[in-house]
Design a protein around this motif. Sequence first.
Motif, PDB file in Angstrom:
ATOM      1  N   PHE A  42       0.532  13.890  -5.486  1.00 43.79           N
ATOM      2  CA  PHE A  42      -0.134  14.940  -4.709  1.00 43.79           C
ATOM      3  C   PHE A  42      -0.033  14.735  -3.192  1.00 43.79           C
ATOM      4  O   PHE A  42      -0.390  15.603  -2.412  1.00 43.79           O
ATOM      5  CB  PHE A  42      -1.614  15.045  -5.122  1.00 43.79           C
ATOM      6  N   LEU A  43       0.471  13.556  -2.764  1.00 46.27           N
ATOM      7  CA  LEU A  43       0.533  13.299  -1.316  1.00 46.27           C
ATOM      8  C   LEU A  43       1.844  13.802  -0.713  1.00 46.27           C
ATOM      9  O   LEU A  43       2.914  13.534  -1.247  1.00 46.27           O
ATOM     10  CB  LEU A  43       0.415  11.797  -1.046  1.00 46.27           C
ATOM     11  N   PRO A  44       1.790  14.546   0.415  1.00 42.68           N
ATOM     12  CA  PRO A  44       3.034  14.982   1.067  1.00 42.68           C
ATOM     13  C   PRO A  44       3.884  13.785   1.504  1.00 42.68           C
ATOM     14  O   PRO A  44       3.358  12.679   1.683  1.00 42.68           O
ATOM     15  CB  PRO A  44       2.537  15.763   2.283  1.00 42.68           C
ATOM     16  N   ARG A  45       5.183  14.012   1.719  1.00 42.59           N
ATOM     17  CA  ARG A  45       6.154  12.934   1.934  1.00 42.59           C
ATOM     18  C   ARG A  45       5.833  12.044   3.140  1.00 42.59           C
ATOM     19  O   ARG A  45       6.036  10.839   3.108  1.00 42.59           O
ATOM     20  CB  ARG A  45       7.545  13.554   2.111  1.00 42.59           C
ATOM     21  N   LEU A  46       5.309  12.634   4.219  1.00 39.82           N
ATOM     22  CA  LEU A  46       5.083  11.885   5.463  1.00 39.82           C
ATOM     23  C   LEU A  46       3.836  10.995   5.395  1.00 39.82           C
ATOM     24  O   LEU A  46       3.725  10.000   6.122  1.00 39.82           O
ATOM     25  CB  LEU A  46       4.934  12.896   6.620  1.00 39.82           C
ATOM     26  N   ILE A  47       2.929  11.354   4.490  1.00 40.77           N
ATOM     27  CA  ILE A  47       1.612  10.710   4.499  1.00 40.77           C
ATOM     28  C   ILE A  47       1.633   9.228   4.094  1.00 40.77           C
ATOM     29  O   ILE A  47       1.028   8.398   4.797  1.00 40.77           O
ATOM     30  CB  ILE A  47       0.610  11.502   3.612  1.00 40.77           C
ATOM     31  N   PRO A  48       2.304   8.834   2.975  1.00 48.02           N
ATOM     32  CA  PRO A  48       2.154   7.435   2.528  1.00 48.02           C
ATOM     33  C   PRO A  48       2.444   6.394   3.600  1.00 48.02           C
ATOM     34  O   PRO A  48       1.663   5.463   3.791  1.00 48.02           O
ATOM     35  CB  PRO A  48       3.136   7.316   1.365  1.00 48.02           C
ATOM     36  N   LEU A  53       0.831  -1.209   0.000  1.00 49.24           N
ATOM     37  CA  LEU A  53       0.000   0.000   0.000  1.00 49.24           C
ATOM     38  C   LEU A  53       0.868   1.263   0.000  1.00 49.24           C
ATOM     39  O   LEU A  53       0.588   2.230  -0.713  1.00 49.24           O
ATOM     40  CB  LEU A  53      -0.886  -0.015   1.250  1.00 49.24           C
ATOM     41  N   ARG A  54       1.956   1.197   0.761  1.00 52.17           N
ATOM     42  CA  ARG A  54       2.865   2.344   0.841  1.00 52.17           C
ATOM     43  C   ARG A  54       3.460   2.643  -0.542  1.00 52.17           C
ATOM     44  O   ARG A  54       3.529   3.803  -0.958  1.00 52.17           O
ATOM     45  CB  ARG A  54       3.974   2.017   1.840  1.00 52.17           C
ATOM     46  N   THR A  55       3.876   1.572  -1.253  1.00 49.48           N
ATOM     47  CA  THR A  55       4.444   1.758  -2.597  1.00 49.48           C
ATOM     48  C   THR A  55       3.420   2.425  -3.508  1.00 49.48           C
ATOM     49  O   THR A  55       3.759   3.331  -4.275  1.00 49.48           O
ATOM     50  CB  THR A  55       4.847   0.384  -3.186  1.00 49.48           C
ATOM     51  N   GLN A  56       2.171   1.954  -3.430  1.00 49.53           N
ATOM     52  CA  GLN A  56       1.124   2.527  -4.285  1.00 49.53           C
ATOM     53  C   GLN A  56       0.922   4.017  -3.967  1.00 49.53           C
ATOM     54  O   GLN A  56       0.779   4.833  -4.875  1.00 49.53           O
ATOM     55  CB  GLN A  56      -0.223   1.803  -4.066  1.00 49.53           C
ATOM     56  N   LEU A  57       0.931   4.337  -2.672  1.00 47.75           N
ATOM     57  CA  LEU A  57       0.677   5.733  -2.274  1.00 47.75           C
ATOM     58  C   LEU A  57       1.856   6.641  -2.619  1.00 47.75           C
ATOM     59  O   LEU A  57       1.670   7.816  -2.937  1.00 47.75           O
ATOM     60  CB  LEU A  57       0.383   5.809  -0.767  1.00 47.75           C
TER      61      LEU A  57
END
Lengths: 291, 439
Positions: free
Chosen positions: B349-355, B340-344
């Motif tokens: 558009f997602l900030p670095r800390l979020i995935p 899931l982390r790889t996909q995110l």
Amino acid sequence: MRKNLFFLFILIFWLIVLGFGLRIYADANWQNKVIFCDVGEGDAILITSKEHKSVVIDGGPDNSILLCLSKNLPWSERSINLLIISHPDSDHSRGAIEVLKRYRVSKILFSGALSDTQIFKELIAALEEEMREGATIEEAVAGKELALGNLKINVLLPTESFWQKKPATDHQAMVVVLLNLNKSLALFSGDLEKAEAERLASEETLPRVSLLKVPHHGSKNSLAKEFYKALSPEIAVISVGKNNRYGHPHQEVLNYLASQGITIFRTDIQGTISCLPSNFSWHCQTENSSF
Amino acid sequence: MFKNFFSYLSVIGLLSGLYLPTFFADPLSTSLHYPWPLFGGVAASFFLAGSLASRSPCAGLRPFALFCLGGLFTTLYIFNLPPFLPAGESLKFTGLVYDSKEETNSTLLFVKNQETGRKILVILPSKIPLVGKNLKISGKTLAPSARFLRLIKSEGLRGIVLANDWRESSSGFFYLIFNLREKTLNAIGSLLPEPEASLAAGTLIGKEAIISKELKAQINKVGLTHIVAVSGYNFILITNLIVALLREIFGYLPSLLLSLPFILLYAFLAGFSGAVKRAFIFILLILFGRLQFRNPPALYLLFICFIIAGILNPFTLFSDLSFLLSALAALGILSLGGWLRTQLENQPFLPRLIPQTLAETFSASLFVSPITSFLFGQRFFLGLLVNLLVVPLVPLIMLSTSLALFLSLLTPRLQSLAILIAFPLPRIVLKIITIASQF
């Protein structure tokens, strides 16, 4: 590493700024107030004054008093000016031990009577620990007066000294105090028994008070009608646990109080009760509804 | 792909064999009521799945055999349990108190009898902290009531005694650790009001929280039960910090060895709850792997944790809720979280800390949600959102509490400053809980 340290300093700086702001806001909340904490079957009372003074009378049967103190004292306040222990029964002193562990207590007032119970040993150990940290202990004996600004405490019982002596029962050395907060009077009677209450009433030294903590959680063994007549309170607070095994408060006591036109507040029904001094009397509010 | 699947199947076979029989076991009478058709069906399924996965009929024997081996182990474990102490008998023994639990008017002491090694639950009609002490206890044995059944299983208890007399005989190293834990808890309690103190102490070393019933219900509803106790997450954060600090001083290899006593000390300080046990075994396996210059897949290590815990006490998984939730959360993070982390991370558009936070929180929540929804009435999406907000604050709470503790111990004059540092974050978390629980 340097980046992490920089981040740490920034974090601490902002936490201090935020904490300081929250503290200023909380410090504005000191009030003249008597709070009967809902701690189940037991007594735990907090008295605060506008002059940033706090007094705790008994601690209840467990650590629930800590939640009550946290809710009613400003969060940054980690000290108590005076702790009064009426007697060493566990429903009064177990929570007091927790208070001694968590708060810096400046002065402790108790009878000094000895007891064989395990809870008494624990209480003494906690008192000794607090004394090492600078607390002073005063003997509670009739006639003693303590003043914390506009908050004044007079000891009415015990009339004789029990310091380092073993009374016939723990209730014999009961500490009963009279509070004068901004000229409003309240009496805290612990687990005062009928005979002692009658004796106190017969001495004709009892002032009329508008707020009374009903003795011994409303037990019929503590119902001394002369005592109530001498005090003629407007409000009676019963500190009692829901569905307790002793059947407190007894119907006989409730009937008597009602017949005298005294307004009854009960912690088992109304939760924590807060009373504010108002024109030589008291205005009480409960967690659920206001009076 | 199939080789991996086959390996996982074999491990799952062994785990099923270890844990499945505990559903049909009565630890009080040390008997098992085997539903043979069910076990036969499960064993045959492992054989069939193994054969299909490796495209060879004989290969199916491996998961089948491992299932049978696990089942045999648990069967022998249950049959070899010492008999439960019969009720109504007088008993005198000396034992070490290794854990305790406070109830309204009594304390439950978990005591190991020094002569027989039998673990006994002692009910003390008083509230005295005696963990780490050797006690001479006399009392009467009680019949096991339903409220103790889960403890009997998870703790491996073989008797319940209502104590009428007890005396301390000695106290050892274990008592020193417990005393240190009590002193730390009191120090946090003298810095912060409740329930902020419980929250801060809970994340750092775990404790029985002093919180109102209302707040407890709110915490359960928003799925943050794990923050008022030391979870595997908190344990791994602390151990990573210990290893990182030691690495700065002593270098890579010595730090791995030197960190072990510190990690063990922290595990004791954290009360060795189910979640801590799981995380402790996991960390030990990782450190052992690194000492051999290997980096084994974390999912395999988690399975080995399950196997070790099952061998120590097969009842652990389904009777120790803390262990089960911690294990499921770890399983979610290790199996689904990485993918899931790889996909995110591919989403610009997602900030670095979020995935990472989102992937780990989502996968852990997904795996524990069937149990938390059933037991605590937790709402999945609400829990997910609140965890996303709160989980990044947990290391900061641990850090600010530790710093505040250090400052207040350094000199009492710094206590007011320490309070300012320690208070805001737990208060923010409590505000989030209060607001979120209204939805």
